[in-house]
Design a protein around this motif. Structure first.
Motif, PDB file in Angstrom:
ATOM      1  N   LYS A 134      28.572   9.864  16.690  1.00 48.31           N
ATOM      2  CA  LYS A 134      28.623   9.385  15.314  1.00 48.31           C
ATOM      3  C   LYS A 134      27.270   9.509  14.621  1.00 48.31           C
ATOM      4  O   LYS A 134      27.176   9.463  13.397  1.00 48.31           O
ATOM      5  CB  LYS A 134      29.104   7.935  15.289  1.00 48.31           C
ATOM      6  N   ASN A 135      26.210   9.671  15.417  1.00 55.84           N
ATOM      7  CA  ASN A 135      24.874   9.854  14.839  1.00 55.84           C
ATOM      8  C   ASN A 135      24.643  11.288  14.385  1.00 55.84           C
ATOM      9  O   ASN A 135      23.589  11.600  13.817  1.00 55.84           O
ATOM     10  CB  ASN A 135      23.801   9.473  15.860  1.00 55.84           C
ATOM     11  N   LYS A 136      25.613  12.164  14.657  1.00 54.33           N
ATOM     12  CA  LYS A 136      25.578  13.548  14.206  1.00 54.33           C
ATOM     13  C   LYS A 136      24.365  14.310  14.729  1.00 54.33           C
ATOM     14  O   LYS A 136      23.743  15.092  14.016  1.00 54.33           O
ATOM     15  CB  LYS A 136      25.614  13.609  12.670  1.00 54.33           C
ATOM     16  N   TYR A 230      36.385  22.483  14.124  1.00 58.45           N
ATOM     17  CA  TYR A 230      37.281  21.330  14.162  1.00 58.45           C
ATOM     18  C   TYR A 230      36.496  20.103  14.604  1.00 58.45           C
ATOM     19  O   TYR A 230      35.423  20.205  15.205  1.00 58.45           O
ATOM     20  CB  TYR A 230      38.464  21.559  15.103  1.00 58.45           C
ATOM     21  N   SER A 231      37.033  18.938  14.287  1.00 57.83           N
ATOM     22  CA  SER A 231      36.472  17.664  14.743  1.00 57.83           C
ATOM     23  C   SER A 231      37.412  17.086  15.784  1.00 57.83           C
ATOM     24  O   SER A 231      38.640  17.244  15.692  1.00 57.83           O
ATOM     25  CB  SER A 231      36.310  16.689  13.578  1.00 57.83           C
ATOM     26  N   LEU A 232      36.844  16.408  16.778  1.00 59.37           N
ATOM     27  CA  LEU A 232      37.678  15.848  17.836  1.00 59.37           C
ATOM     28  C   LEU A 232      37.208  14.461  18.231  1.00 59.37           C
ATOM     29  O   LEU A 232      36.072  14.069  17.976  1.00 59.37           O
ATOM     30  CB  LEU A 232      37.687  16.774  19.060  1.00 59.37           C
ATOM     31  N   SER A 233      38.105  13.740  18.853  1.00 63.24           N
ATOM     32  CA  SER A 233      37.784  12.431  19.424  1.00 63.24           C
ATOM     33  C   SER A 233      38.275  12.407  20.862  1.00 63.24           C
ATOM     34  O   SER A 233      39.373  12.900  21.160  1.00 63.24           O
ATOM     35  CB  SER A 233      38.458  11.316  18.620  1.00 63.24           C
ATOM     36  N   TYR A 234      37.455  11.832  21.740  1.00 59.49           N
ATOM     37  CA  TYR A 234      37.822  11.738  23.148  1.00 59.49           C
ATOM     38  C   TYR A 234      37.464  10.361  23.687  1.00 59.49           C
ATOM     39  O   TYR A 234      36.372   9.840  23.434  1.00 59.49           O
ATOM     40  CB  TYR A 234      37.108  12.817  23.969  1.00 59.49           C
ATOM     41  N   ALA A 235      38.385   9.774  24.415  1.00 60.86           N
ATOM     42  CA  ALA A 235      38.181   8.483  25.098  1.00 60.86           C
ATOM     43  C   ALA A 235      37.821   7.367  24.124  1.00 60.86           C
ATOM     44  O   ALA A 235      37.200   6.383  24.509  1.00 60.86           O
ATOM     45  CB  ALA A 235      37.112   8.602  26.179  1.00 60.86           C
ATOM     46  N   SER A 237      35.625   7.010  21.975  1.00 64.60           N
ATOM     47  CA  SER A 237      34.227   6.798  21.576  1.00 64.60           C
ATOM     48  C   SER A 237      33.433   8.091  21.411  1.00 64.60           C
ATOM     49  O   SER A 237      32.434   8.120  20.696  1.00 64.60           O
ATOM     50  CB  SER A 237      33.512   5.909  22.601  1.00 64.60           C
ATOM     51  N   VAL A 238      33.849   9.151  22.075  1.00 65.83           N
ATOM     52  CA  VAL A 238      33.142  10.423  21.968  1.00 65.83           C
ATOM     53  C   VAL A 238      33.711  11.221  20.800  1.00 65.83           C
ATOM     54  O   VAL A 238      34.908  11.519  20.768  1.00 65.83           O
ATOM     55  CB  VAL A 238      33.269  11.250  23.266  1.00 65.83           C
ATOM     56  N   VAL A 239      32.873  11.522  19.827  1.00 65.22           N
ATOM     57  CA  VAL A 239      33.299  12.336  18.694  1.00 65.22           C
ATOM     58  C   VAL A 239      32.414  13.571  18.617  1.00 65.22           C
ATOM     59  O   VAL A 239      31.210  13.507  18.871  1.00 65.22           O
ATOM     60  CB  VAL A 239      33.248  11.545  17.368  1.00 65.22           C
ATOM     61  N   MET A 240      33.021  14.691  18.270  1.00 72.97           N
ATOM     62  CA  MET A 240      32.285  15.954  18.170  1.00 72.97           C
ATOM     63  C   MET A 240      32.815  16.760  17.009  1.00 72.97           C
ATOM     64  O   MET A 240      34.002  16.716  16.685  1.00 72.97           O
ATOM     65  CB  MET A 240      32.466  16.776  19.455  1.00 72.97           C
ATOM     66  N   ASP A 241      31.913  17.479  16.368  1.00 71.74           N
ATOM     67  CA  ASP A 241      32.273  18.488  15.391  1.00 71.74           C
ATOM     68  C   ASP A 241      31.924  19.824  16.033  1.00 71.74           C
ATOM     69  O   ASP A 241      30.742  20.149  16.215  1.00 71.74           O
ATOM     70  CB  ASP A 241      31.492  18.308  14.081  1.00 71.74           C
ATOM     71  N   ILE A 242      32.933  20.597  16.391  1.00 76.31           N
ATOM     72  CA  ILE A 242      32.734  21.840  17.120  1.00 76.31           C
ATOM     73  C   ILE A 242      32.774  23.033  16.168  1.00 76.31           C
ATOM     74  O   ILE A 242      33.675  23.136  15.335  1.00 76.31           O
ATOM     75  CB  ILE A 242      33.811  22.019  18.198  1.00 76.31           C
ATOM     76  N   VAL A 243      31.806  23.922  16.317  1.00 76.86           N
ATOM     77  CA  VAL A 243      31.792  25.180  15.584  1.00 76.86           C
ATOM     78  C   VAL A 243      31.647  26.295  16.611  1.00 76.86           C
ATOM     79  O   VAL A 243      30.699  26.307  17.414  1.00 76.86           O
ATOM     80  CB  VAL A 243      30.645  25.250  14.566  1.00 76.86           C
ATOM     81  N   LEU A 244      32.594  27.242  16.609  1.00 77.69           N
ATOM     82  CA  LEU A 244      32.616  28.330  17.569  1.00 77.69           C
ATOM     83  C   LEU A 244      32.503  29.665  16.839  1.00 77.69           C
ATOM     84  O   LEU A 244      33.214  29.902  15.853  1.00 77.69           O
ATOM     85  CB  LEU A 244      33.903  28.315  18.384  1.00 77.69           C
ATOM     86  N   ASN A 245      31.604  30.519  17.293  1.00 72.60           N
ATOM     87  CA  ASN A 245      31.433  31.859  16.740  1.00 72.60           C
ATOM     88  C   ASN A 245      31.995  32.890  17.693  1.00 72.60           C
ATOM     89  O   ASN A 245      31.698  32.869  18.901  1.00 72.60           O
ATOM     90  CB  ASN A 245      29.959  32.151  16.497  1.00 72.60           C
ATOM     91  N   LYS A 246      32.804  33.787  17.162  1.00 70.83           N
ATOM     92  CA  LYS A 246      33.419  34.797  18.009  1.00 70.83           C
ATOM     93  C   LYS A 246      32.385  35.801  18.479  1.00 70.83           C
ATOM     94  O   LYS A 246      31.566  36.277  17.706  1.00 70.83           O
ATOM     95  CB  LYS A 246      34.537  35.504  17.253  1.00 70.83           C
ATOM     96  N   ASP A 247      32.420  36.141  19.748  1.00 70.17           N
ATOM     97  CA  ASP A 247      31.455  37.080  20.316  1.00 70.17           C
ATOM     98  C   ASP A 247      31.762  38.509  19.851  1.00 70.17           C
ATOM     99  O   ASP A 247      32.909  38.859  19.568  1.00 70.17           O
ATOM    100  CB  ASP A 247      31.495  37.023  21.848  1.00 70.17           C
TER     101      ASP A 247
END
Length: 247
Positions: A134-136, A230-235, A237-247
């Motif tokens: 959450k602290n980004k 995408y943004s995700l939540s796990y358990a 309390s764990v939050v992530m903003d994932i950015v994936l670049n195609k190889d």
């Protein structure tokens, strides 16, 4: 002397009698029990285009060669939503006269054949754009706290059916690569690519902890750049903003 012999003889006969009774009591009966044989009708994995009616072909049940269709209990067939992309499990069970059960299951996959775009391929996590907690904090900064400055690579999406893709780590390699926990801590799962290029979570599982994601939201695929976010939540309390670049 005769009395002693007589009493000794009686005692020996009593012991033999007790031993004989004990042997008879320990004998157990053995018998055969026949399980219900469930024969899947139709395919174990059924693909259903979205909006297409679905009829469960069911199973054929026999017990010792005799029909026993009335014993079959079907769970999940009524929950198949042909208007919503996803996986639907149907379980068939039947119990014999001795209380032993047999079961088989089928998976129904509802998919959208109109989706022609594809996110299949291998990606690398954008360590500066992906955020943890959450602290980004960026993945790069957070990883540096663990003494790891390498990038997360090898995030792979594989097309299962049109519009549905399997991912080998929806967490962008965080626990497997950055934390070094190994392959059991990659969050595998299936996502759907929708006609508007948004991405939705269908299922997820992390073997090491035996659970999955709470949710994925704001999932987007950019066909021009090949980027997934995408943004995700796990358990909880764990939050992530994932950015994936195609190889």
């Amino acid at each position: 002397m005769k009395k002693i012999f007589f009493y000794g003889l009686m005692l020996g006969m009593s012991v033999l009698g007790l031993t004989s009774c004990s042997d008879d009591y320990e004998k157990t009966d053995s018998r055969l029990t026949y399980y219900v044989n469930l024969e899947m009708q139709g395919d174990e994995m059924m693909l259903v285009p979205i909006g297409t009616p679905f009829t469960d072909p069911g199973v054929k049940a026999t017990l010792a060669g005799q029909d026993c269709q009335n014993r079959v209990i079907t769970i999940g067939a009524d929950e198949v939503d042909v208007n919503t992309v996803g996986f639907y499990d149907i379980e068939y069970t039947a119990v014999n006269d001795d209380g032993f059960s047999a079961s088989v299951s089928r998976t129904v996959v509802v998919y959208d054949p109109s989706v022609t775009a594809s996110i299949a391929g291998t990606y690398s996590t954008d360590m500066a754009a992906s955020l943890y907690s959450k602290n980004k904090l960026t993945f790069a900064d957070r990883a540096a706290n663990y003494g790891n400055t390498s990038a997360c690579v090898g995030i792979k999406f594989t097309e299962y059916v049109p519009g549905i893709f399997y991912c080998n780590d929806l967490l962008g390699g965080w626990y497997e690569q950055i934390r070094g926990y190994g392959g059991n801590y990659a969050m595998t799962g299936y996502v759907s690519l929708n006609p508007d290029n948004t991405i939705s979570l269908l299922s997820s599982y992390i073997k090491g902890w035996g659970d999955g994601l709470d949710f994925i939201k704001d999932g987007v695929y950019d066909p021009e750049t090949g980027k997934i976010s995408y943004s995700l939540s796990y358990a909880g309390s764990v939050v992530m903003d994932i950015v994936l670049n195609k190889d």
